[in-house]
Design an enzyme around this catalytic site. Structure first.
Site, PDB file in Angstrom:
ATOM      1  CG  ASP A  33      -2.116   0.862   1.162  1.00 54.64           C
ATOM      2  OD1 ASP A  33      -1.952   2.066   0.868  1.00 54.64           O
ATOM      3  OD2 ASP A  33      -3.233   0.360   1.367  1.00 54.64           O
ATOM      4  CG  LEU A  35       0.840   3.907   3.936  1.00 53.74           C
ATOM      5  CD1 LEU A  35       1.821   4.279   5.047  1.00 53.74           C
ATOM      6  CD2 LEU A  35      -0.228   2.969   4.493  1.00 53.74           C
ATOM      7  CG  ASP A  60       2.426   4.239  -6.782  1.00 52.83           C
ATOM      8  OD1 ASP A  60       1.538   3.484  -7.233  1.00 52.83           O
ATOM      9  OD2 ASP A  60       2.471   5.464  -7.016  1.00 52.83           O
ATOM     10  CG  PHE A  83      -8.805  -4.582  -1.552  1.00 51.29           C
ATOM     11  CD1 PHE A  83     -10.177  -4.690  -1.575  1.00 51.29           C
ATOM     12  CD2 PHE A  83      -8.073  -5.588  -0.916  1.00 51.29           C
ATOM     13  CE1 PHE A  83     -10.829  -5.777  -0.995  1.00 51.29           C
ATOM     14  CE2 PHE A  83      -8.711  -6.671  -0.338  1.00 51.29           C
ATOM     15  CZ  PHE A  83     -10.087  -6.762  -0.381  1.00 51.29           C
ATOM     16  CE  LYS A  87     -12.850   4.933  -0.296  1.00 43.49           C
ATOM     17  NZ  LYS A  87     -13.399   4.210   0.822  1.00 43.49           N
ATOM     18  CB  SER A 127     -17.889  -0.746  -8.183  1.00 46.06           C
ATOM     19  OG  SER A 127     -18.913   0.137  -7.836  1.00 46.06           O
ATOM     20  CB  THR A 129     -20.189   2.243 -10.042  1.00 46.87           C
ATOM     21  OG1 THR A 129     -20.399   3.482 -10.674  1.00 46.87           O
ATOM     22  CG2 THR A 129     -18.845   1.702 -10.444  1.00 46.87           C
ATOM     23  CE1 TYR A 152     -13.610   3.729  -7.979  1.00 39.99           C
ATOM     24  CE2 TYR A 152     -16.000   3.750  -8.167  1.00 39.99           C
ATOM     25  CZ  TYR A 152     -14.847   3.177  -7.676  1.00 39.99           C
ATOM     26  OH  TYR A 152     -14.921   2.032  -6.915  1.00 39.99           O
ATOM     27  CE  LYS A 156     -13.109   0.008  -8.723  1.00 38.10           C
ATOM     28  NZ  LYS A 156     -11.978  -0.692  -8.144  1.00 38.10           N
ATOM     29  CG  PHE A 221     -27.827  14.405  -1.767  1.00 40.14           C
ATOM     30  CD1 PHE A 221     -27.740  15.756  -1.468  1.00 40.14           C
ATOM     31  CD2 PHE A 221     -26.709  13.606  -1.545  1.00 40.14           C
ATOM     32  CE1 PHE A 221     -26.561  16.303  -0.957  1.00 40.14           C
ATOM     33  CE2 PHE A 221     -25.527  14.141  -1.040  1.00 40.14           C
ATOM     34  CZ  PHE A 221     -25.466  15.493  -0.739  1.00 40.14           C
TER      35      PHE A 221
HETATM   36  P1  NAD Z   1      -9.604   2.741   0.419  1.00 39.66           P
HETATM   37  O1  NAD Z   1      -9.219   4.024  -0.206  1.00 39.66           O
HETATM   38  O2  NAD Z   1      -9.929   2.733   1.862  1.00 39.66           O
HETATM   39  O3  NAD Z   1      -8.475   1.637   0.171  1.00 39.66           O
HETATM   40  C1  NAD Z   1      -7.683   1.624  -0.988  1.00 39.66           C
HETATM   41  C2  NAD Z   1      -6.236   1.484  -0.527  1.00 39.66           C
HETATM   42  O4  NAD Z   1      -5.398   1.423  -1.674  1.00 39.66           O
HETATM   43  C3  NAD Z   1      -5.740   2.652   0.315  1.00 39.66           C
HETATM   44  O5  NAD Z   1      -5.118   2.153   1.482  1.00 39.66           O
HETATM   45  C4  NAD Z   1      -4.742   3.384  -0.580  1.00 39.66           C
HETATM   46  O6  NAD Z   1      -3.707   3.982   0.164  1.00 39.66           O
HETATM   47  C5  NAD Z   1      -4.260   2.255  -1.461  1.00 39.66           C
HETATM   48  N1  NAD Z   1      -3.780   2.655  -2.792  1.00 39.66           N
HETATM   49  C6  NAD Z   1      -4.422   3.407  -3.727  1.00 39.66           C
HETATM   50  N2  NAD Z   1      -3.677   3.508  -4.837  1.00 39.66           N
HETATM   51  C7  NAD Z   1      -2.533   2.809  -4.602  1.00 39.66           C
HETATM   52  C8  NAD Z   1      -1.369   2.541  -5.362  1.00 39.66           C
HETATM   53  N3  NAD Z   1      -1.198   3.022  -6.598  1.00 39.66           N
HETATM   54  N4  NAD Z   1      -0.397   1.777  -4.807  1.00 39.66           N
HETATM   55  C9  NAD Z   1      -0.533   1.282  -3.570  1.00 39.66           C
HETATM   56  N5  NAD Z   1      -1.616   1.503  -2.794  1.00 39.66           N
HETATM   57  C10 NAD Z   1      -2.605   2.254  -3.313  1.00 39.66           C
HETATM   58  O7  NAD Z   1     -10.832   2.167  -0.444  1.00 39.66           O
HETATM   59  P2  NAD Z   1     -11.810   0.956  -0.135  1.00 39.66           P
HETATM   60  O8  NAD Z   1     -13.147   1.507   0.158  1.00 39.66           O
HETATM   61  O9  NAD Z   1     -11.184   0.008   0.801  1.00 39.66           O
HETATM   62  O10 NAD Z   1     -11.906   0.321  -1.590  1.00 39.66           O
HETATM   63  C11 NAD Z   1     -11.110  -0.794  -1.950  1.00 39.66           C
HETATM   64  C12 NAD Z   1     -11.457  -1.170  -3.378  1.00 39.66           C
HETATM   65  O11 NAD Z   1     -12.847  -1.475  -3.465  1.00 39.66           O
HETATM   66  C13 NAD Z   1     -11.191  -0.083  -4.410  1.00 39.66           C
HETATM   67  O12 NAD Z   1     -10.726  -0.700  -5.584  1.00 39.66           O
HETATM   68  C14 NAD Z   1     -12.570   0.523  -4.631  1.00 39.66           C
HETATM   69  O13 NAD Z   1     -12.687   1.104  -5.907  1.00 39.66           O
HETATM   70  C15 NAD Z   1     -13.437  -0.716  -4.510  1.00 39.66           C
HETATM   71  N6  NAD Z   1     -14.836  -0.424  -4.161  1.00 39.66           N
HETATM   72  C16 NAD Z   1     -15.104   0.318  -3.042  1.00 39.66           C
HETATM   73  C17 NAD Z   1     -16.426   0.604  -2.706  1.00 39.66           C
HETATM   74  C18 NAD Z   1     -16.745   1.466  -1.523  1.00 39.66           C
HETATM   75  O14 NAD Z   1     -17.866   2.017  -1.465  1.00 39.66           O
HETATM   76  N7  NAD Z   1     -15.865   1.608  -0.536  1.00 39.66           N
HETATM   77  C19 NAD Z   1     -17.474   0.095  -3.501  1.00 39.66           C
HETATM   78  C20 NAD Z   1     -17.149  -0.674  -4.615  1.00 39.66           C
HETATM   79  C21 NAD Z   1     -15.822  -0.936  -4.937  1.00 39.66           C
HETATM   80  C1  WQD Z   2     -25.916   6.576  -1.038  1.00 42.10           C
HETATM   81  C2  WQD Z   2     -27.239   7.304  -1.054  1.00 42.10           C
HETATM   82  C3  WQD Z   2     -27.132   9.522  -1.997  1.00 42.10           C
HETATM   83  C4  WQD Z   2     -24.651  11.327   1.072  1.00 42.10           C
HETATM   84  C5  WQD Z   2     -21.007   5.503  -4.344  1.00 42.10           C
HETATM   85  C6  WQD Z   2     -20.250   5.367  -5.642  1.00 42.10           C
HETATM   86  C7  WQD Z   2     -20.247   3.956  -6.127  1.00 42.10           C
HETATM   87  C8  WQD Z   2     -19.790   2.988  -5.039  1.00 42.10           C
HETATM   88  C9  WQD Z   2     -20.481   3.231  -3.740  1.00 42.10           C
HETATM   89  C10 WQD Z   2     -17.464   2.473  -5.320  1.00 42.10           C
HETATM   90  C11 WQD Z   2     -27.483   8.070  -2.360  1.00 42.10           C
HETATM   91  C12 WQD Z   2     -27.521   9.565  -0.536  1.00 42.10           C
HETATM   92  C13 WQD Z   2     -25.389  10.424   0.336  1.00 42.10           C
HETATM   93  C14 WQD Z   2     -25.329  12.402   1.717  1.00 42.10           C
HETATM   94  C15 WQD Z   2     -27.423  11.556   0.878  1.00 42.10           C
HETATM   95  N1  WQD Z   2     -18.400   3.107  -4.750  1.00 42.10           N
HETATM   96  N2  WQD Z   2     -26.760  10.553   0.251  1.00 42.10           N
HETATM   97  N3  WQD Z   2     -26.684  12.471   1.617  1.00 42.10           N
HETATM   98  O1  WQD Z   2     -23.978   7.052  -4.475  1.00 42.10           O
HETATM   99  O2  WQD Z   2     -24.597   4.649  -4.020  1.00 42.10           O
HETATM  100  O3  WQD Z   2     -22.329   5.135  -4.585  1.00 42.10           O
HETATM  101  O4  WQD Z   2     -20.424   4.619  -3.387  1.00 42.10           O
HETATM  102  O5  WQD Z   2     -17.455   1.768  -6.278  1.00 42.10           O
HETATM  103  O6  WQD Z   2     -19.408   3.915  -7.221  1.00 42.10           O
HETATM  104  O7  WQD Z   2     -20.903   6.192  -6.612  1.00 42.10           O
HETATM  105  O8  WQD Z   2     -23.196   5.887  -2.355  1.00 42.10           O
HETATM  106  O9  WQD Z   2     -22.989   6.570  -0.025  1.00 42.10           O
HETATM  107  O10 WQD Z   2     -22.576   8.282  -1.836  1.00 42.10           O
HETATM  108  O11 WQD Z   2     -24.891   7.484  -1.429  1.00 42.10           O
HETATM  109  O12 WQD Z   2     -28.660  11.684   0.805  1.00 42.10           O
HETATM  110  O13 WQD Z   2     -24.718  13.256   2.361  1.00 42.10           O
HETATM  111  O14 WQD Z   2     -27.232   8.297  -0.012  1.00 42.10           O
HETATM  112  O15 WQD Z   2     -27.856  10.461  -2.728  1.00 42.10           O
HETATM  113  O16 WQD Z   2     -28.846   7.976  -2.653  1.00 42.10           O
HETATM  114  P1  WQD Z   2     -23.604   5.750  -3.920  1.00 42.10           P
HETATM  115  P2  WQD Z   2     -23.318   7.098  -1.357  1.00 42.10           P
END
Ligand code: NAD
Ligand code: WQD
Length: 346
Positions: A33, A35, A60, A83, A87, A127, A129, A152, A156, A221
């Site tokens: 990571d 960081l 990195d 991971f 994001k 995701s 998404t 973003y 994905k 929202f």
């Molecule tokens: P996070 O930001 O908490 O964790 C990602 C980690 O990757 C961090 O610790 C960051 O320092 C590290 N990182 C980023 N770029 C790097 C690089 N080039 N080299 C080394 N380390 C690097 O995010 P998270 O919520 O734990 O998400 C993890 C994965 O899941 C991501 O790929 C994200 O897109 C995906 N994801 C997250 C969500 C969500 O809502 N949290 C939803 C769907 C998918």
């Molecule tokens: C959830 C709901 C907002 C904040 C995002 C990324 C998606 C995925 C997950 C990574 C929505 C509402 C939010 C606030 C609100 N990540 N809201 N007031 O939009 O489903 O998705 O995170 O892949 O790619 O787009 O998640 O938590 O932002 O919102 O009313 O202050 O809460 O409108 O309906 P979302 P979210």
């Protein structure tokens, strides 16, 4: 030599919870990571929970020469859980090149070294998404991938394609993409959790930060969506349930139970929850009253999305088990822990 699992981004939110589950399942873990969106407190938390400190290398994943030295040093890696990525949807709109560079380059580099070093397996963080606003709900893995609504989201989609194309050309490699819906909550110990930087975009950290006094009110929202209470609907799953799915996916690859070189699974609870229901759940679980007001819709939001998780339930034998109320309570306990930690450090 013992086989090792490389976890990129393992200090982050979902990665740290997955490392806990991996260690508790007996795997030897190496985290890399840079960081950029996390800090070393998560490693301390992992150690406190599991009694084991995973190997950690700060690097990195976009830096090919750093990765090359890393793979020279660790020659026993059998699988990668990837991971590491940026994001934030809003940041990706403001700075798309940062997102395309980090998310794509890191994935391309890992696939390159998987080929070069004969590392056969990858579990990839995708995701929901990729579905945009689906035509049918719940949305299954067979639904068409819609044009991405943000850079973003596009990273994905493109990364899934890069992985799929690479596997077609190199059949010795196998991968599973996990399409997460909305991960929430924190480990029940409250020693690891989500660390949003700046003002959080996501609903649950904004709720907990409002309840603890960081923000005056939560903005809901939109209440004019075509949903039962007018607020938007999502599929919120607990991060520990999500972490466990990674262990199951990894074991499927290691035990060669996969049915194709590249498989995709939805991970969610399979049920839609509205923003107003999420607020009710938070208030019920924690006994806190949340100050909120309804404002206009947020640009780019989908109206409603929740997953058909039957394929993951059947094929992986995995099911989300933690209730929404328990997820809210765990997020709240984590927010309170963060406040305590900040007070100690100031
Ligand atoms: P996070 O930001 O908490 O964790 C990602 C980690 O990757 C961090 O610790 C960051 O320092 C590290 N990182 C980023 N770029 C790097 C690089 N080039 N080299 C080394 N380390 C690097 O995010 P998270 O919520 O734990 O998400 C993890 C994965 O899941 C991501 O790929 C994200 O897109 C995906 N994801 C997250 C969500 C969500 O809502 N949290 C939803 C769907 C998918
Ligand atoms: C959830 C709901 C907002 C904040 C995002 C990324 C998606 C995925 C997950 C990574 C929505 C509402 C939010 C606030 C609100 N990540 N809201 N007031 O939009 O489903 O998705 O995170 O892949 O790619 O787009 O998640 O938590 O932002 O919102 O009313 O202050 O809460 O409108 O309906 P979302 P979210």
């Amino acid at each position: 030599m013992e086989k090792q699992i490389l976890v990129t981004g393992g200090v982050g939110y979902i990665g740290s919870h997955t490392v806990v589950e991996l260690l508790e399942s007996g795997f030897e873990v190496i985290i890399v990571d840079n960081l950029s969106n996390s800090n070393m407190n998560a490693l301390d938390g992992i150690e406190e929970i599991t009694g084991k400190r995973p190997l950690f290398e700060k690097l990195d994943v976009c830096n090919k020469s750093q990765l090359s030295s890393f793979f020279e040093k660790y020659s026993g890696i059998e699988a990668i859980i990837h991971f590491a990525a940026f994001k934030s949807v809003s940041e990706s709109v403001a700075n798309p090149l940062k997102y395309y560079h980090n998310n794509l380059t890191s994935t391309i580099n890992l696939l390159y070294f998987m080929k070069k070093k004969d590392i056969p397996y990858m579990v990839f963080s995708s995701s929901c998404t990729v579905y945009g606003q689906p035509d049918e709900l719940p949305v299954s893995e067979k639904a068409p991938v819609k044009k991405a609504t943000s850079p973003y989201g596009n990273t994905k989609q493109v990364m899934e394609e890069i992985i799929s194309d690479t596997l077609l050309s190199t059949p010795s490699l196998k991968a599973i993409s996990l399409r997460y819906f909305n991960p929430i909550g924190a480990h029940p110990s409250a020693l690891i959790g989500e660390l949003p930087t700046g003002v959080p975009d996501n609903l649950i950290p904004f709720i907990t930060q409002t309840a603890i006094g960081i923000h005056d009110e939560l903005k809901v929202f939109g209440d004019d969506y075509n949903t039962p209470d007018g607020s938007a609907i999502r599929d919120y799953l607990h991060v520990v349930d999500l972490a466990k799915a990674h262990v199951v996916a990894l074991q499927r690859l290691l035990k060669k139970q996969n049915k194709a070189n590249y498989e995709i699974f939805n991970l969610g609870i399979g049920k839609g929850v509205s923003v107003l229901e999420a607020i009710e759940s938070f208030e019920r679980a924690t006994g806190e009253k949340l100050n909120y007001k309804i404002v206009d819709r947020r640009a780019g939001d989908v109206e409603k999305v929740w997953g058909d998780t039957s394929y993951a339930n059947k094929e992986l034998g995995w099911k989300a088990e933690i209730s929404l109320d328990d997820a809210m309570l765990s997020a709240w306990n984590w927010e309170k822990y963060l406040k305590k930690r900040k007070n100690i450090n100031t």
